[in-house]
Enzyme design. Structure first.
Site, PDB file in Angstrom:
ATOM      1  N   CYS A   2      32.275  33.803  37.533  1.00 46.28           N
ATOM      2  CA  CYS A   2      32.153  34.494  36.227  1.00 46.28           C
ATOM      3  C   CYS A   2      31.073  33.854  35.338  1.00 46.28           C
ATOM      4  O   CYS A   2      30.575  32.771  35.631  1.00 46.28           O
ATOM      5  CB  CYS A   2      33.477  34.421  35.482  1.00 46.28           C
ATOM      6  SG  CYS A   2      34.907  34.765  36.512  1.00 46.28           S
TER       7      CYS A   2
HETATM    8  N1  GLN Z   1      38.726  32.371  40.304  1.00 48.91           N
HETATM    9  C1  GLN Z   1      38.809  33.163  39.123  1.00 48.91           C
HETATM   10  C2  GLN Z   1      39.127  34.613  39.404  1.00 48.91           C
HETATM   11  O1  GLN Z   1      39.024  35.105  40.477  1.00 48.91           O
HETATM   12  C3  GLN Z   1      37.555  33.045  38.274  1.00 48.91           C
HETATM   13  C4  GLN Z   1      36.404  33.783  38.876  1.00 48.91           C
HETATM   14  C5  GLN Z   1      35.052  33.314  38.594  1.00 48.91           C
HETATM   15  O2  GLN Z   1      34.680  32.368  37.948  1.00 48.91           O
HETATM   16  N2  GLN Z   1      34.287  34.049  39.250  1.00 48.91           N
HETATM   17  O3  GLN Z   1      39.504  35.274  38.525  1.00 48.91           O
END
Ligand code: GLN
Length: 259
Positions: A2
């Site tokens: 994210c």
């Molecule tokens: N692992 C978390 C999720 O899947 C955060 C994702 C991310 O940072 N891409 O929501």
């Protein structure tokens, strides 16, 4: 992985914060520049939380909007966010970790009382590697997770302690603590945390990028600089950030723990 951001300063429209700048959060959703091997696009939803009123009155609880749509496709949501003005905003675009559901409730920010939280990264060896820490949580906290994801469990661990903090220093200590414990239990995890109570912003860097821009009346913390302006400073890995408008402190986690 994210991308996330937090802003405190003169009131702005929430939509404008997400869309302004040549490398706005919307741009980072489809063309991020520094994902460090953690994904390609951030198309699995987004969210924004904002506090009402001027900074002094920010003890109010934050409001939130989230959608499982890619941010660029949620025109109705962005239209509505164009009607909201706030001086304290946290937002994130999501790239779901493999095996985790693409649902609205898995999108940051996660809320608890006056706090909003976002996690950029993943927990290696999920879910087994987090089980021991999760076991220490009250059953009700586990029953009320917002989503069956690593980020939601990390927030459950953090929110219990952060809600009781009265200073930004104490709040960042909670983030650093959960980061260090999780690194130990799940080596290889990526743990960039970002949280705000509408008055200060606290963050950690663990593998992922983070940048900060401070002016006398504002502070902006974001996974990647929103524009090419010189005031963006990048936060090195393994660091914590504590920021309020006009002032930011960046320290390595080790220095921080020793102080
Ligand atoms: N692992 C978390 C999720 O899947 C955060 C994702 C991310 O940072 N891409 O929501």
């Amino acid at each position: 992985m994210c991308r996330h951001l937090a802003y405190i300063g003169p009131p702005v429209r929430v939509r404008d914060l997400l869309t302004t700048g040549e490398h706005s959060l919307v741009h980072q959703s489809y063309q991020p520049r520094d994902m460090r091997g953690g994904g390609v696009a951030n198309a699995d939803g987004y969210g924004a939380a904002w506090w009402d009123g001027p900074a002094a009155a920010n003890s109010a609880l934050p409001a939130r909007y989230r959608s499982a749509k890619p941010i660029w496709a949620d025109t109705a949501g962005l239209d509505a966010l164009g009607a909201i003005t706030s001086g304290a905003i946290v937002a994130a675009v999501r790239s779901a970790t493999e095996g985790m559901p693409v649902i609205e409730t898995a999108c940051a920010p996660f809320l608890y009382r006056e706090w909003a939280f976002s996690h950029n990264g993943y927990v290696a060896g999920w879910p087994g590697s987090l089980a021991e820490q999760a076991q220490a949580l009250p059953v009700v906290d586990l029953m009320t997770l917002e989503a069956p994801t690593d980020s939601a469990v990390l927030w459950a661990l953090i929110r219990r302690e952060i809600a009781a903090t009265t200073t930004a220093e104490a709040a960042v200590a909670v983030l650093a603590d959960v980061m260090v414990r999780t690194q130990r239990a799940a080596p290889g995890s990526r743990l960039n945390f970002l949280a705000s109570n509408g008055e200060s912003v606290v963050a950690t860097t663990c593998v992922h990028s983070l940048a900060i821009s401070v002016t006398p009346e504002s502070v902006l913390v974001a996974s990647e600089p929103l524009c090419a302006a010189a005031e963006w400073q990048s936060v090195p890995d393994g660091h914590v950030v504590i920021a309020v408008p006009g002032k930011a402190r960046i320290a390595s986690v080790d220095e921080w723990k020793a102080a």
